[in-house]
Motif scaffolding. Structure first.
Motif, PDB file in Angstrom:
ATOM      1  N   HIS A   1      -5.695   1.965   1.685  1.00  0.00           N
ATOM      2  CA  HIS A   1      -6.444   2.194   3.448  1.00  0.00           C
ATOM      3  C   HIS A   1      -6.742   0.294   3.378  1.00  0.00           C
ATOM      4  O   HIS A   1      -6.723   0.026   4.677  1.00  0.00           O
ATOM      5  CB  HIS A   1      -7.879   2.870   3.041  1.00  0.00           C
ATOM      6  CG  HIS A   1      -7.511   4.148   3.014  1.00  0.00           C
ATOM      7  ND1 HIS A   1      -7.509   5.208   4.479  1.00  0.00           N
ATOM      8  CD2 HIS A   1      -6.889   5.206   2.227  1.00  0.00           C
ATOM      9  CE1 HIS A   1      -6.750   6.576   4.277  1.00  0.00           C
ATOM     10  NE2 HIS A   1      -6.512   6.590   2.527  1.00  0.00           N
ATOM     11  N   ASP A   2      -7.688  -0.640   2.737  1.00  0.00           N
ATOM     12  CA  ASP A   2      -7.286  -1.674   3.210  1.00  0.00           C
ATOM     13  C   ASP A   2      -6.201  -2.654   3.013  1.00  0.00           C
ATOM     14  O   ASP A   2      -6.459  -3.321   4.305  1.00  0.00           O
ATOM     15  CB  ASP A   2      -8.595  -2.694   1.891  1.00  0.00           C
ATOM     16  CG  ASP A   2      -9.864  -1.878   1.679  1.00  0.00           C
ATOM     17  OD1 ASP A   2     -10.173  -1.302   3.145  1.00  0.00           O
ATOM     18  OD2 ASP A   2     -10.770  -1.738   1.172  1.00  0.00           O
TER      19      ASP A   2
ATOM     20  N   ARG B   1       0.955   6.696   7.503  1.00  0.00           N
ATOM     21  CA  ARG B   1      -0.872   6.820   7.559  1.00  0.00           C
ATOM     22  C   ARG B   1      -0.255   6.361   5.564  1.00  0.00           C
ATOM     23  O   ARG B   1       0.524   7.027   4.570  1.00  0.00           O
ATOM     24  CB  ARG B   1      -1.038   8.400   7.580  1.00  0.00           C
ATOM     25  CG  ARG B   1      -0.257   8.901   7.002  1.00  0.00           C
ATOM     26  CD  ARG B   1      -1.450  10.648   7.066  1.00  0.00           C
ATOM     27  NE  ARG B   1      -2.157  10.085   5.962  1.00  0.00           N
ATOM     28  CZ  ARG B   1      -3.292  10.416   5.972  1.00  0.00           C
ATOM     29  NH1 ARG B   1      -3.690  12.337   6.935  1.00  0.00           N
ATOM     30  NH2 ARG B   1      -4.264  10.480   5.286  1.00  0.00           N
TER      31      ARG B   1
ATOM     32  N   ASP C   1      -1.071   7.387   2.291  1.00  0.00           N
ATOM     33  CA  ASP C   1      -0.390   7.877   0.804  1.00  0.00           C
ATOM     34  C   ASP C   1      -1.748   8.039  -0.015  1.00  0.00           C
ATOM     35  O   ASP C   1      -1.819   7.596  -1.169  1.00  0.00           O
ATOM     36  CB  ASP C   1       0.400   8.174  -0.019  1.00  0.00           C
ATOM     37  CG  ASP C   1       0.879   9.773  -0.218  1.00  0.00           C
ATOM     38  OD1 ASP C   1       0.618  10.679   0.162  1.00  0.00           O
ATOM     39  OD2 ASP C   1       1.449   9.376  -1.294  1.00  0.00           O
ATOM     40  N   GLY C   2      -3.042   9.388  -0.062  1.00  0.00           N
ATOM     41  CA  GLY C   2      -4.182   9.478  -0.643  1.00  0.00           C
ATOM     42  C   GLY C   2      -5.086   8.429  -0.535  1.00  0.00           C
ATOM     43  O   GLY C   2      -5.397   7.261   1.154  1.00  0.00           O
ATOM     44  N   LYS C   3      -5.882   8.076  -1.267  1.00  0.00           N
ATOM     45  CA  LYS C   3      -7.194   7.607  -0.752  1.00  0.00           C
ATOM     46  C   LYS C   3      -7.435   6.390  -1.036  1.00  0.00           C
ATOM     47  O   LYS C   3      -8.251   5.302  -0.824  1.00  0.00           O
ATOM     48  CB  LYS C   3      -8.585   8.185  -2.097  1.00  0.00           C
ATOM     49  CG  LYS C   3      -8.940   9.531  -1.254  1.00  0.00           C
ATOM     50  CD  LYS C   3      -9.833  10.530  -2.049  1.00  0.00           C
ATOM     51  CE  LYS C   3      -9.606  11.865  -2.137  1.00  0.00           C
ATOM     52  NZ  LYS C   3     -11.105  12.423  -2.646  1.00  0.00           N
ATOM     53  N   VAL C   4      -5.801   5.752  -1.392  1.00  0.00           N
ATOM     54  CA  VAL C   4      -6.506   3.908  -2.145  1.00  0.00           C
ATOM     55  C   VAL C   4      -5.518   3.396  -1.213  1.00  0.00           C
ATOM     56  O   VAL C   4      -4.516   4.117  -0.526  1.00  0.00           O
ATOM     57  CB  VAL C   4      -5.407   4.281  -3.606  1.00  0.00           C
ATOM     58  CG1 VAL C   4      -7.002   4.185  -4.652  1.00  0.00           C
ATOM     59  CG2 VAL C   4      -3.886   4.416  -3.765  1.00  0.00           C
TER      60      VAL C   4
ATOM     61  N   CYS D   1       0.822  -1.162   0.249  1.00  0.00           N
ATOM     62  CA  CYS D   1      -0.032   0.037   0.101  1.00  0.00           C
ATOM     63  C   CYS D   1       0.829   0.983  -0.165  1.00  0.00           C
ATOM     64  O   CYS D   1       1.795   1.171   0.759  1.00  0.00           O
ATOM     65  CB  CYS D   1      -1.076  -0.011   1.288  1.00  0.00           C
ATOM     66  SG  CYS D   1      -0.413   0.257   2.506  1.00  0.00           S
TER      67      CYS D   1
END
Length: 313
Positions: free
Chosen positions: A123-124, A116, A118-121, A18
């Motif tokens: 997260h899962d 954390r 980075d960005g919207k992708v 990720c």
């Protein structure tokens, strides 16, 4: 506004990857800092890079890195040559293993960073890695490249993110034998231990960082405010230490001192309020010194012109 990321790349556990960003978890920017001034003119001192032999100023374009082999003899290394040996882990934190937190010697700890997504992708995938570390109650050990150097990093879950602590390499940690071998072997009696334990029990508590005040920083604020107000600074009388030769007597006195503190909690609470008041005014005074424009304008509106000129000097 959140600080800018020190590093962006990918966090990888086997085939799970990720995108992540790494941010400094600590800061010293709020501390008072000083500039060096010319005593005669009050102007700031400026440093320039000069040739040690000719004394001529050298531009950044003409400066290269060099490793000193012998006195005055260097091996030059160019930026391009350093880029050629760049490590594959430059853009990826690869998790190599999981260890117990107690296995990590505190001497190896350097500094913490927040990690954390980075960005919207991603997260899962980030949540899977984070919760796996949390569920196993382990510390993930990986590698990350910062400023061209590869570091060991220990990853631990914190709330919804991760804390990554940089670790030293073994060659960076000095052996304790150099310092401890000459310490005398002293037999501590049971009576001494009993008294010392009593002192420890009287002082027992939980670590709460907010309880601690930076007394030196508060003293600096008071000093600058007094000079700003035109007050004469006089040296304060220093407390004299007691020369207690009898260790048992020192322990007994310490026990009595701690018992006295427990018997008068109201008096002990009052002095603690003064540092908090000083700290509350710290931000107003620090911001102009640190060059924060918004606060500088606000402060200059409150202060007379003479004070503003003195501050800029």
């Amino acid at each position: 506004m959140a600080p800018r990321a020190n590093w962006k790349g990918f966090l990888r556990l086997s085939l799970v990857t990720c995108p992540v960003a790494l941010y400094p978890a600590t800061s010293e920017s709020e501390k008072i800092s000083f500039n060096q001034l010319n005593r005669q003119t009050g102007h700031r001192i400026k440093y320039v890079k000069v040739d040690a032999e000719t004394g001529d100023e050298v531009t950044n374009e003409d400066i290269v890195k060099g490793y000193e082999l012998e006195k005055g003899q260097y091996i030059e290394v160019s930026k391009e040559e350093l880029e050629e040996i760049a490590l594959e882990s430059t853009r990826t934190i690869e998790i190599d293993e999981f260890v117990d937190r107690s296995d990590i010697d505190p001497r190896y700890l350097i500094r913490p960073y927040y990690i954390r997504p980075d960005g919207k992708v991603g997260h899962d995938a980030f949540a899977v890695i984070r919760e796996t570390i949390r569920e196993m109650n382990k510390v993930a050990i990986g590698r990350v490249v910062l400023t061209n150097r590869e570091h060991i990093v220990a990853l631990e879950p914190m709330d919804k993110g991760l804390v990554g602590t940089l670790l030293r390499y073994p060659y960076e940690v000095r052996s304790e034998a150099e310092y401890f071998d000459d310490i005398q072997d002293v037999k501590v009696t049971k009576d001494m231990l009993d008294l010392a334990r009593h002192i420890v029990n009287q002082k027992a508590g939980r670590f709460a960082p907010e309880k601690f005040e930076d007394h030196y920083e508060t003293a600096l604020i008071d000093l600058i405010n007094e000079k700003r107000a035109g007050k004469v600074i006089r040296p304060k009388e220093r407390p004299k230490g007691e020369n207690v030769v009898d260790l048992m007597e020192a322990l007994r006195r310490s026990v009595g001192k701690e018992v006295g503190k427990q018997a008068a909690p109201a008096k002990a609470d009052k002095p603690a309020k003064k540092p908090r008041k000083a700290a509350a005014g710290q931000k107003e005074m620090l911001m102009p010194i640190a060059g924060k424009k918004a606060a500088a304008r606000e402060t200059s509106a409150k202060k007379p012109a003479a004070g503003a000129r003195r501050k800029s000097a």
